[in-house]
Design an enzyme around this catalytic site. Structure first.
Site, PDB file in Angstrom:
ATOM      1  CE  LYS A  23      36.749  19.715  42.727  1.00 56.05           C
ATOM      2  NZ  LYS A  23      37.087  19.172  43.795  1.00 56.05           N
ATOM      3  CG  ASN A  24      35.595  15.971  45.352  1.00 53.77           C
ATOM      4  OD1 ASN A  24      36.073  16.559  44.375  1.00 53.77           O
ATOM      5  ND2 ASN A  24      35.427  16.604  46.470  1.00 53.77           N
ATOM      6  NE  ARG A  93      45.299  15.834  47.188  1.00 54.90           N
ATOM      7  CZ  ARG A  93      46.438  15.560  47.801  1.00 54.90           C
ATOM      8  NH1 ARG A  93      47.455  16.628  46.836  1.00 54.90           N
ATOM      9  NH2 ARG A  93      47.014  14.860  48.586  1.00 54.90           N
ATOM     10  CB  CYS A 117      42.515  23.741  46.983  1.00 53.99           C
ATOM     11  SG  CYS A 117      41.165  24.154  45.681  1.00 53.99           S
ATOM     12  NE  ARG A 122      44.606  18.543  49.280  1.00 51.75           N
ATOM     13  CZ  ARG A 122      43.708  18.796  48.603  1.00 51.75           C
ATOM     14  NH1 ARG A 122      43.610  19.738  47.672  1.00 51.75           N
ATOM     15  NH2 ARG A 122      42.675  17.984  48.243  1.00 51.75           N
ATOM     16  N   PRO A 123      49.957  15.149  51.511  1.00 52.16           N
ATOM     17  CG  PRO A 123      50.312  13.878  53.517  1.00 52.16           C
ATOM     18  CD  PRO A 123      49.652  15.289  53.237  1.00 52.16           C
ATOM     19  CB  ILE A 124      50.035  11.142  47.494  1.00 49.14           C
ATOM     20  CG1 ILE A 124      51.222  11.527  46.713  1.00 49.14           C
ATOM     21  CG2 ILE A 124      49.084  12.544  47.241  1.00 49.14           C
ATOM     22  CD1 ILE A 124      51.472  11.282  45.153  1.00 49.14           C
ATOM     23  CG  ASP A 125      51.789   9.288  53.306  1.00 45.11           C
ATOM     24  OD1 ASP A 125      51.003  10.282  53.067  1.00 45.11           O
ATOM     25  OD2 ASP A 125      51.817   8.813  54.463  1.00 45.11           O
ATOM     26  CG  ASP A 306      35.212  19.232  50.421  1.00 46.18           C
ATOM     27  OD1 ASP A 306      36.291  19.367  50.934  1.00 46.18           O
ATOM     28  OD2 ASP A 306      35.130  18.336  49.555  1.00 46.18           O
ATOM     29  CB  ILE A 328      40.032  16.663  56.963  1.00 47.01           C
ATOM     30  CG1 ILE A 328      38.593  16.013  57.424  1.00 47.01           C
ATOM     31  CG2 ILE A 328      40.546  15.862  55.709  1.00 47.01           C
ATOM     32  CD1 ILE A 328      38.580  14.331  57.775  1.00 47.01           C
ATOM     33  NE  ARG A 398      40.997  23.421  40.697  1.00 45.42           N
ATOM     34  CZ  ARG A 398      40.964  22.901  41.849  1.00 45.42           C
ATOM     35  NH1 ARG A 398      41.644  23.549  42.650  1.00 45.42           N
ATOM     36  NH2 ARG A 398      40.834  21.477  42.226  1.00 45.42           N
TER      37      ARG A 398
HETATM   38  N1  EPU Z   1      46.335  12.032  53.604  1.00 47.95           N
HETATM   39  C1  EPU Z   1      47.628  11.679  54.087  1.00 47.95           C
HETATM   40  N2  EPU Z   1      48.286  10.937  53.224  1.00 47.95           N
HETATM   41  C2  EPU Z   1      47.748  10.368  52.117  1.00 47.95           C
HETATM   42  C3  EPU Z   1      46.302  10.891  51.649  1.00 47.95           C
HETATM   43  C4  EPU Z   1      45.663  11.688  52.647  1.00 47.95           C
HETATM   44  O1  EPU Z   1      48.122  12.089  55.171  1.00 47.95           O
HETATM   45  O2  EPU Z   1      48.396   9.810  51.231  1.00 47.95           O
HETATM   46  C5  EPU Z   1      45.504  12.824  54.685  1.00 47.95           C
HETATM   47  C6  EPU Z   1      45.254  14.307  53.959  1.00 47.95           C
HETATM   48  O3  EPU Z   1      46.535  15.338  54.177  1.00 47.95           O
HETATM   49  C7  EPU Z   1      44.054  14.686  54.981  1.00 47.95           C
HETATM   50  C8  EPU Z   1      43.321  13.501  55.192  1.00 47.95           C
HETATM   51  O4  EPU Z   1      44.485  12.544  54.955  1.00 47.95           O
HETATM   52  O5  EPU Z   1      44.549  15.246  56.095  1.00 47.95           O
HETATM   53  C9  EPU Z   1      42.172  13.123  54.180  1.00 47.95           C
HETATM   54  O6  EPU Z   1      42.573  13.252  53.032  1.00 47.95           O
HETATM   55  P1  EPU Z   1      42.061  12.673  51.692  1.00 47.95           P
HETATM   56  O7  EPU Z   1      42.861  11.551  50.870  1.00 47.95           O
HETATM   57  O8  EPU Z   1      40.521  11.858  52.000  1.00 47.95           O
HETATM   58  O9  EPU Z   1      41.334  13.827  50.583  1.00 47.95           O
HETATM   59  P2  EPU Z   1      41.817  13.845  48.902  1.00 47.95           P
HETATM   60  O10 EPU Z   1      41.298  12.646  48.530  1.00 47.95           O
HETATM   61  O11 EPU Z   1      43.079  14.490  48.668  1.00 47.95           O
HETATM   62  C10 EPU Z   1      39.076  14.514  48.676  1.00 47.95           C
HETATM   63  C11 EPU Z   1      38.620  15.398  48.039  1.00 47.95           C
HETATM   64  C12 EPU Z   1      38.752  16.896  48.724  1.00 47.95           C
HETATM   65  C13 EPU Z   1      38.077  16.867  50.147  1.00 47.95           C
HETATM   66  C14 EPU Z   1      38.907  15.762  50.950  1.00 47.95           C
HETATM   67  C15 EPU Z   1      38.147  15.209  52.210  1.00 47.95           C
HETATM   68  C16 EPU Z   1      38.887  15.167  45.766  1.00 47.95           C
HETATM   69  C17 EPU Z   1      39.553  15.203  44.291  1.00 47.95           C
HETATM   70  N3  EPU Z   1      39.219  15.878  46.448  1.00 47.95           N
HETATM   71  O12 EPU Z   1      40.706  14.980  48.611  1.00 47.95           O
HETATM   72  O13 EPU Z   1      37.922  17.722  48.023  1.00 47.95           O
HETATM   73  O14 EPU Z   1      38.197  17.993  50.775  1.00 47.95           O
HETATM   74  O15 EPU Z   1      38.652  14.310  49.987  1.00 47.95           O
HETATM   75  O16 EPU Z   1      37.056  14.939  52.065  1.00 47.95           O
HETATM   76  O17 EPU Z   1      37.932  14.093  45.844  1.00 47.95           O
HETATM   77  C18 EPU Z   1      37.233  20.156  47.440  1.00 47.95           C
HETATM   78  O18 EPU Z   1      36.369  19.662  46.578  1.00 47.95           O
HETATM   79  O19 EPU Z   1      37.132  21.302  47.534  1.00 47.95           O
HETATM   80  C19 EPU Z   1      38.269  19.275  48.121  1.00 47.95           C
HETATM   81  C20 EPU Z   1      39.292  19.531  48.442  1.00 47.95           C
END
Ligand code: EPU
Length: 420
Positions: A23-24, A93, A117, A122-125, A306, A328, A398
């Site tokens: 999925k991811n 997301r 979810c 879950r910031p995207i900064d 996960d 995380i 999902r």
């Molecule tokens: N983070 C920040 N700023 C950012 C991006 C991330 O502070 O700009 C923090 C997050 O808040 C978190 C950490 O960094 O604490 C790691 O987040 P990451 O960006 O790696 O997560 P993601 O890309 O949003 C993906 C998976 C998630 C999985 C996480 C961690 C996808 C679509 N989602 O999320 O999958 O938990 O990596 O491995 O690939 C799931 O499948 O259930 C799921 C939530």
């Protein structure tokens, strides 16, 4: 009326179960495909609602999409870069991957804030900082991002946190940028390698995916390609945990065992009987009480956040006290409240769950508050006394491809029903 999943617990699982494409990886590969100038064929696409949402976004962008079995043909030749203000963007997301892809291809993107979810903040900064470092200007106004760049230039980007999403998004934004981009402290998850592999088949020049330094040399043209998605390591882990909890003997097929080594090692420490093959894992019922273990989630290759939720259910069946710490997502413990309702003895404190076992679980009405919480409740339902009724199953749909059908085929008493 809403759809629920009902499970009659106590039935031992037996047989073989096949894992779908990741999925991811898929949710990043679909947006990545629009970077091409010709058709991209992706094989092994899981039948999940997130793919339907992304296909809808592709249609909004006038990208031709042909779906056949588990193939998806994405043809962006007549694509139009319109504003992504449809509500579908907020359903998942991963819609944020259109930021990197559209910025990379057109130097402009306007889209709503992505959803997904709720696992705590879950910031995207880091994504935004990456785009800015490449030369983009980012504005945020009333729930909408506008990101534009007259010219993207390669640069060195250090990620404060090894974020999966930021690594992939920056990689996509940089494929057409002038010169070399270097991402340091990049995330190393297998899904990142899969996306880099497909982009390279399209003609990109990405090296180092899977390590913490990724180098992208900008190119002028990306063509179509054919790509097969890696198996889903989280679905694999979910089925392996499920088998350890509820199977007599079950073989999980279409697996890359290396991708879930942090889980299989923990299960072996608990006393699970696993037979790890080249592309399958067989789990046999353990005759002895499993042992409690401690888990701390970490970026790959550490223990996956996960899988923390599905494993919690199994830990309720182990003897002793287990401590699960999520570094995380510190708030990813809503599943514990639902498991408590079913009889689990769990205490949540400062980003950790303390699980005392073994405890008997009893069927009840519970809610899938997020995707992996849903998976933990399905596992609980399989081992509980009586009937478990899971609500808000759209979260499960999902990310898990026909979970009820797959489980029925290995003997589970599971069905979908509409209820008020
Ligand atoms: N983070 C920040 N700023 C950012 C991006 C991330 O502070 O700009 C923090 C997050 O808040 C978190 C950490 O960094 O604490 C790691 O987040 P990451 O960006 O790696 O997560 P993601 O890309 O949003 C993906 C998976 C998630 C999985 C996480 C961690 C996808 C679509 N989602 O999320 O999958 O938990 O990596 O491995 O690939 C799931 O499948 O259930 C799921 C939530």
């Amino acid at each position: 009326m809403q759809e629920v999943i009902k499970i009659e617990g106590g039935k031992k699982l037996n047989g073989r179960i096949r894992v779908s494409g990741s999925k991811n990886a898929t949710v990043a590969l679909i947006p990545a495909a629009v970077l091409a100038c010709g058709p991209v064929t992706i094989v092994g696409v899981p039948g999940i609602a997130d793919v339907d949402s992304l296909s809808k976004i592709l249609q909004i962008l006038s990208v031709r999409v042909i779906e056949k079995d588990d193939h998806l043909i994405i043809d962006p030749s007549e694509m139009r870069n319109v504003d992504l203000d449809d509500d579908v963007v907020t359903k998942l997301r991963a819609s944020y991957y259109f930021m990197g892809a559209l910025l990379g291809k057109y130097g402009y993107v306007r889209m709503k804030m992505p959803g997904g979810c709720y696992l705590g903040p879950r910031p995207i900064d880091l994504h935004i900082k990456g785009f800015e470092a490449l030369g983009a200007k980012v504005d945020y106004d009333r729930g909408c991002y506008t990101i534009k760049a007259a010219h993207l230039r390669g640069t060195k980007i250090f990620l404060d946190i090894a974020s999966v999403g930021a690594t992939i998004n920056i990689m996509m934004a940089a494929v057409y940028a002038e010169g070399r981009t270097v991402i340091e402290n990049a995330a190393r998850e297998p899904e990142i390698i899969d996306v880099a592999t497909m982009l390279n088949k399209m003609g990109a020049r990405i090296r180092g995916a899977g390590t913490n330094v990724i180098t992208i040399d900008g190119v002028d043209y990306l063509g179509g390609c054919f790509h097969e998605i890696i198996p889903d390591r989280i679905e694999t882990g979910t089925f392996v945990i499920m088998a350890a909890a509820a199977a007599e003997e079950m073989t999980v097929e279409n697996v890359i065992p290396k991708h879930i080594e942090s889980l299989t090692m923990k299960l072996q420490e608990m006393g699970a009987d696993l037979d790890i093959g080249i592309d399958s894992i067989t789990v046999r019922r353990s005759r002895r009480l499993m042992r409690a273990v401690d888990i701390t989630t970490k970026p790959y290759p550490g223990f996956a956040t996960d899988l923390q939720q599905p494993l919690t259910t199994l830990l309720t069946q182990a003897g002793g006290t287990s401590l699960v710490t999520d570094t995380i997502y510190k708030e990813r413990f809503k599943h514990c409240m639902e498991l408590q309702r079913m009889g689990a003895d769990i205490e949540i404190r400062n980003g950790s769950a303390m699980i005392n076992g073994p405890t008997r679980l009893y069927g009840d009405k519970v809610t899938a508050t997020d995707l992996r919480c849903g998976a933990s409740l399905v596992i609980a339902g399989l081992i509980a006394d009586g009937v478990t009724e899971i609500h808000d199953i759209y979260h499960i749909d999902r990310g898990y491809d026909r979970i009820d059908e797959k489980l029925k085929a290995v003997g589970a008493r599971i069905r979908r029903e509409f209820t008020d």
